[in-house]
Every structure is written in C-alpha cells, then in structure tokens.
Enzyme design. Sequence first.
Site, PDB file in Angstrom:
ATOM      1  N   GLY A   1      40.792 -28.355 -96.537  1.00  0.00           N
ATOM      2  CA  GLY A   1      41.226 -29.697 -95.621  1.00  0.00           C
ATOM      3  C   GLY A   1      41.599 -30.077 -94.855  1.00  0.00           C
ATOM      4  O   GLY A   1      42.108 -30.729 -94.365  1.00  0.00           O
TER       5      GLY A   1
ATOM      6  N   THR B   1      45.748 -42.164 -92.772  1.00  0.00           N
ATOM      7  CA  THR B   1      44.696 -41.901 -92.314  1.00  0.00           C
ATOM      8  C   THR B   1      42.952 -41.953 -92.834  1.00  0.00           C
ATOM      9  O   THR B   1      43.652 -42.965 -93.431  1.00  0.00           O
ATOM     10  CB  THR B   1      45.148 -40.040 -93.135  1.00  0.00           C
ATOM     11  OG1 THR B   1      44.530 -40.277 -94.975  1.00  0.00           O
ATOM     12  CG2 THR B   1      46.489 -39.385 -92.806  1.00  0.00           C
TER      13      THR B   1
ATOM     14  N   ALA C   1      45.141 -39.684-112.733  1.00  0.00           N
ATOM     15  CA  ALA C   1      45.338 -38.231-113.757  1.00  0.00           C
ATOM     16  C   ALA C   1      44.685 -37.045-113.045  1.00  0.00           C
ATOM     17  O   ALA C   1      45.550 -36.261-113.308  1.00  0.00           O
ATOM     18  CB  ALA C   1      43.506 -38.617-114.657  1.00  0.00           C
ATOM     19  N   SER C   2      44.038 -36.936-112.203  1.00  0.00           N
ATOM     20  CA  SER C   2      43.782 -35.559-111.567  1.00  0.00           C
ATOM     21  C   SER C   2      45.178 -35.122-110.108  1.00  0.00           C
ATOM     22  O   SER C   2      45.550 -33.560-110.678  1.00  0.00           O
ATOM     23  CB  SER C   2      42.564 -35.752-110.344  1.00  0.00           C
ATOM     24  OG  SER C   2      42.854 -36.778-109.311  1.00  0.00           O
ATOM     25  N   LYS C   3      45.585 -36.227-109.941  1.00  0.00           N
ATOM     26  CA  LYS C   3      47.175 -35.765-109.502  1.00  0.00           C
ATOM     27  C   LYS C   3      48.325 -35.237-110.259  1.00  0.00           C
ATOM     28  O   LYS C   3      49.291 -34.125-110.031  1.00  0.00           O
ATOM     29  CB  LYS C   3      47.269 -36.848-108.421  1.00  0.00           C
ATOM     30  CG  LYS C   3      46.397 -37.170-107.132  1.00  0.00           C
ATOM     31  CD  LYS C   3      46.593 -35.961-106.328  1.00  0.00           C
ATOM     32  CE  LYS C   3      45.908 -35.628-105.383  1.00  0.00           C
ATOM     33  NZ  LYS C   3      46.049 -34.883-104.223  1.00  0.00           N
TER      34      LYS C   3
ATOM     35  N   TYR D   1      41.878 -41.320-110.205  1.00  0.00           N
ATOM     36  CA  TYR D   1      42.876 -40.308-109.459  1.00  0.00           C
ATOM     37  C   TYR D   1      44.315 -39.675-109.728  1.00  0.00           C
ATOM     38  O   TYR D   1      44.279 -38.815-109.492  1.00  0.00           O
ATOM     39  CB  TYR D   1      42.983 -41.001-107.665  1.00  0.00           C
ATOM     40  CG  TYR D   1      43.676 -40.677-106.586  1.00  0.00           C
ATOM     41  CD1 TYR D   1      43.334 -39.669-105.944  1.00  0.00           C
ATOM     42  CD2 TYR D   1      44.726 -41.429-106.108  1.00  0.00           C
ATOM     43  CE1 TYR D   1      43.323 -39.002-104.724  1.00  0.00           C
ATOM     44  CE2 TYR D   1      45.255 -41.251-105.129  1.00  0.00           C
ATOM     45  CZ  TYR D   1      45.177 -39.798-104.604  1.00  0.00           C
ATOM     46  OH  TYR D   1      44.969 -38.947-103.406  1.00  0.00           O
TER      47      TYR D   1
ATOM     48  N   SER E   1      39.913 -30.323 -91.141  1.00  0.00           N
ATOM     49  CA  SER E   1      39.427 -31.139 -90.009  1.00  0.00           C
ATOM     50  C   SER E   1      40.106 -32.039 -90.132  1.00  0.00           C
ATOM     51  O   SER E   1      39.737 -33.123 -88.765  1.00  0.00           O
ATOM     52  CB  SER E   1      38.266 -31.213 -90.276  1.00  0.00           C
ATOM     53  OG  SER E   1      38.161 -32.256 -91.848  1.00  0.00           O
TER      54      SER E   1
ATOM     55  N   GLY F   1      42.907 -35.298 -90.832  1.00  0.00           N
ATOM     56  CA  GLY F   1      44.323 -35.929 -91.667  1.00  0.00           C
ATOM     57  C   GLY F   1      45.374 -34.949 -91.373  1.00  0.00           C
ATOM     58  O   GLY F   1      45.623 -34.807 -90.652  1.00  0.00           O
TER      59      GLY F   1
ATOM     60  N   SER G   1      50.050 -32.241-103.201  1.00  0.00           N
ATOM     61  CA  SER G   1      49.971 -33.882-104.407  1.00  0.00           C
ATOM     62  C   SER G   1      49.368 -35.151-103.688  1.00  0.00           C
ATOM     63  O   SER G   1      48.777 -35.587-102.392  1.00  0.00           O
ATOM     64  CB  SER G   1      50.790 -33.815-105.756  1.00  0.00           C
ATOM     65  OG  SER G   1      50.701 -35.056-106.569  1.00  0.00           O
TER      66      SER G   1
END
Length: 234
Positions: free
Chosen positions: A15, A183, A150-152, A148, A17, A19, A134
């Site tokens: 990631g 960002t 749950a994924s983190k 979101y 590119s 932020g 995270s």
Amino acid sequence: MDTNFIVGQTAIITGVSKGLGRELAIQLLDLGATVIGWGRTQPDYQHPHFFFIHCQVQNPESVQQAWEKSQAISPNIHFLINNAGFGAFAPIEKITPVVWQEMFDVNVKGAFLCSQAVVPQMKVQQSGHILNISSIAGRVGMPQGEAYNASKFALRGFSESLFQELRKDRIKVSTIYPGSIATHFFDEIAGVDAHENMMDAATVARSIIQIMDTPPNYLVREIEMRPLISKPPK
C-alpha cells in the site's frame, strides 16, 4: 534520529502509493534505506533506491511474483510493513457479503500472504522485522464498523500468534494501532472527512520508524497512537 539500524537496510511496504505507506517510504528513503513498494498503483515519487512492484496482496500468485522480483532486487529483506488496507462502513443490515469478504481479503489475508512470503528468508537471516499496520479499530469497536473492526481484530490475533512463533528465530513482529489519520482513507466514507484534528501521516510514520530503528534484542510489540483532540474543529 539515530538511524544505525535503518541505513543500508531493505524494506518492503505494501500500500505504498499514498497515505501512510507513501510517508513511510519517503522517510525511509531519506534515511538511507532501500524501499520496495508493493501496490496496485504506481506512486507519484521516484528515488534511486525505490522500486515499485505491482501486487494485489490478497492474491497468492501476485504476492509470490512480487516476492521473487523483490529478491532479485535485494536478497535480504530486513523489514516488511503490512500497510495495505481497505475500509467500508455501513449499518449491519447494509453490509454485503462481498464487501465483508473484500475487507478480510485485503486486511487479513494480505498480511498473511505477505508475511508467509518473507518469513523463510528472515529465518535464514535469523533477523527481520514485520510491522502490521492495524487501527484503533483493532482494539475498540465502533458503530457501523462490524466488518472493518472484525478484520482488524483478526489482524491483531494474527500478529500476536506470529510474534510468539517467530521470536525464537530473532524475527520481530510489531502491531501498530493508529487512530484517525488525515489521508485518502476517508474519501469514500460517507459523512466523515479528513480534518486538521486528525493525525498527520508524516508524524505517524516517524513514530513507526523509531520502532524500526532499534537494536536486534529490543522490540516494541504494540503501540497505539491517537489524536489528543479527535473531533473536527468548530
């Protein structure tokens, strides 16, 4: 900043590119590191020691190809920063299974695949540092954030297990829990806009690099960063 453990080292950043990933890459390059960026979009910056490789982190074949290209650039990889992430927020009844799965694919499966790619070489080196970016959402739940969050939270569990497994191989694993950063992350979130009370990506990047620039037997396992005043100015 003492950069004894940064100069001449090689970092893979996903990631890369925009932020936080972009800021991490630029600052590490300025400090004398080589940066290999994995991402979907070619960044808008260049440097003699920056190499961009197109990669979809949720795709096993894409990650394997990116890893092989990375090893051709630098046989030893000292840092992996799993920064690629995706977030979408909606009431529970409006979250589609497709969006739910996409968040887990990028935020969790991506970190798993990229870590799985670099770990064998780090074991050979008996050194390395994996940093999983995270979110405060990996520690605290929020309305309309079920997917979101749950994924983190899953990334948090992955990181803890990875740390316990790899410490005997002298491989560090750190988990970073930033609060809101100004960002492009908020561009596609309805009702929330980046504002001046959010953290600056460059400042967050500096704090992460301080965690990286540490002696081999020193580990910052987890760190949480938040704005002191988080609400938008009136």
